[in-house]
Enzyme design. Structure first.
Site, PDB file in Angstrom:
ATOM      1  N   CYS A 179      -2.146   3.080   6.121  1.00 23.69           N
ATOM      2  CA  CYS A 179      -2.274   2.641   7.280  1.00 23.69           C
ATOM      3  C   CYS A 179      -2.860   3.086   8.677  1.00 23.69           C
ATOM      4  CB  CYS A 179      -0.186   2.891   7.745  1.00 23.69           C
ATOM      5  SG  CYS A 179       0.607   2.829   6.326  1.00 23.69           S
ATOM      6  N   ASP A 220       1.215  -0.965  -0.119  1.00 22.23           N
ATOM      7  CA  ASP A 220       0.273  -0.433  -0.028  1.00 22.23           C
ATOM      8  C   ASP A 220       1.074   1.515   0.445  1.00 22.23           C
ATOM      9  OD1 ASP A 220       0.778  -0.031   2.744  1.00 22.23           O
ATOM     10  OD2 ASP A 220      -1.115   0.039   3.271  1.00 22.23           O
TER      11      ASP A 220
END
Length: 379
Positions: free
Chosen positions: A370, A245
């Site tokens: 995150c 990511d």
């Protein structure tokens, strides 16, 4: 935007779950955009589906950072997380998980638009500690990937239990993964294509004795995938072992944004990882046999940003797609910040692009993605 009041049971009715509990107060969503799907595409072959992030969210989970982890910087990182939570709450409900001793502080900083749920946590990385949600045959299910502090690099006794505790609290069926991993290591188009790095999953600090093929087979079954595309990643250079990511993200089926070095960046393991990812994407096809359109999303000039430190994550790719908005970090390099906003606006034309200063979060090696974890459903 006005506020609304709804019980957890009502909030999750669209997911088919019966949820007990308190009242939620949050800002009404600004509207969601239907995911862009290629015509004639098939759905995953199993009765589970891990959706794309641009699908509608019932809410977003976040976690309140603790002084045990952040020490003297805790007040600054809490400012960052509260700002992110309040920004997202303008578009969809936000539930902040907070340890018992921190509930009052979280409530005071986040305000009434964010619901605070008492649940022991160690740190703010909800993407990795919360369960990975999938649509199952009977509604939303949560896959528990047995978080172990990114391969036992840090002790996280509370975070190791977040997934199963959250699922029990919200009465969502739990699926033990039989694998160790994190939500940040998984990126999907919602149509059965999964992007992952080998370094964050095929790693003895998480899954000793399991081959890539064995891990892929389990991911396919757990998440309803039809194709897994592997990137090398980077072993041992950051705490996550190079999550996907911060490297490659979908904006639509067949379209990805690639984190690329900014001005003056050295030829190092990260620039080589980006180049390797590009070479994979140029040759790969998705689950429907279509190639990828690869769009560069360059990092800022490290000589122009506000933040610093060996762990500082200056990646715009770590954005979060919410209901009606995309939340992206800004680092102080005005030209690069503007460019990133423009690229994201091009790919999410019906969503507002919201830039946020998260320098303290970034100093810990993470970003907005995150720190957030979306629950699929209708607000």
């Amino acid at each position: 935007m006005g506020t609304f009041e709804v019980s957890r049971r009502g909030l999750f009715a669209a997911t088919g779950l019966g949820l007990l509990g308190t009242t939620l107060l949050a800002c009404a969503p600004a509207g969601s955009v239907e995911p862009r799907r290629p015509s004639g595409s098939a759905q995953p072959s199993t009765d589970r589906r891990m959706g794309a992030e641009w699908d509608s969210h019932a809410l977003t989970f976040m976690s309140w950072p603790t002084a045990l982890i952040w020490g003297e910087d805790v007040r600054f990182v809490r400012d960052d997380i509260a700002n992110v939570a309040r920004a997202i709450a303008e578009f969809e409900p936000v539930v902040m998980l907070a340890s018992p001793s921190d509930v009052d502080d979280a409530a005071a900083r986040c305000g009434s638009a964010v619901e605070i749920v008492e649940l022991p946590v160690d740190d703010l990385w909800a993407r990795d500690t919360a369960p990975v949600f999938v649509d199952g045959a009977h509604g939303v299910e949560g896959v528990d990937f047995s978080f172990n502090g990114w391969g036992d690099k840090q002790a996280h006794p509370n975070d190791a239990l977040v997934a199963q505790t959250l699922l029990r609290e919200f009465e969502i069926p739990r699926i033990p993964a039989g694998l160790v991993g994190e939500g940040g290591s998984l990126e999907t188009d919602g149509l059965g294509t999964l992007l992952v790095t080998e370094s964050s999953l095929v790693n003895d600090n998480r899954n000793p004795g399991l081959s890539r093929d064995e891990i892929e087979e389990r991911l396919v079954t757990l998440l309803g995938m039809r194709k897994v595309i592997w990137f090398d990643g980077v072993y041992g250079e950051d705490i996550t072992d190079a999550h996907i990511d911060s490297l490659v993200r979908f904006t639509a089926p067949g379209v990805v944004l690639l984190d690329t070095p900014g001005k003056g960046s050295p030829d190092d393991v990260w620039s080589r990882s980006s180049a390797q990812a590009r070479s994979v994407l140029e040759e790969a096809t998705d689950a429907d046999g279509h190639g990828f359109e690869v769009i560069d999303l360059p990092q800022p000039d490290f000589g122009e940003i506000r933040g610093s430190g060996d762990d500082f994550l200056a990646s715009y790719v770590n954005f979060f797609v919410g209901n009606g908005a995309v939340f992206v970090p800004e680092f102080g390099d005005r030209r690069a910040d503007d460019r990133a906003r423009g690229i994201l606006q091009d790919h999410f034309p019906d969503r507002e692009i919201v830039s946020l200063d998260i320098d303290t979060v970034a100093s810990g090696g993470g970003g907005i993605h995150c720190a957030t974890h979306d629950l699929p459903g209708t607000p």
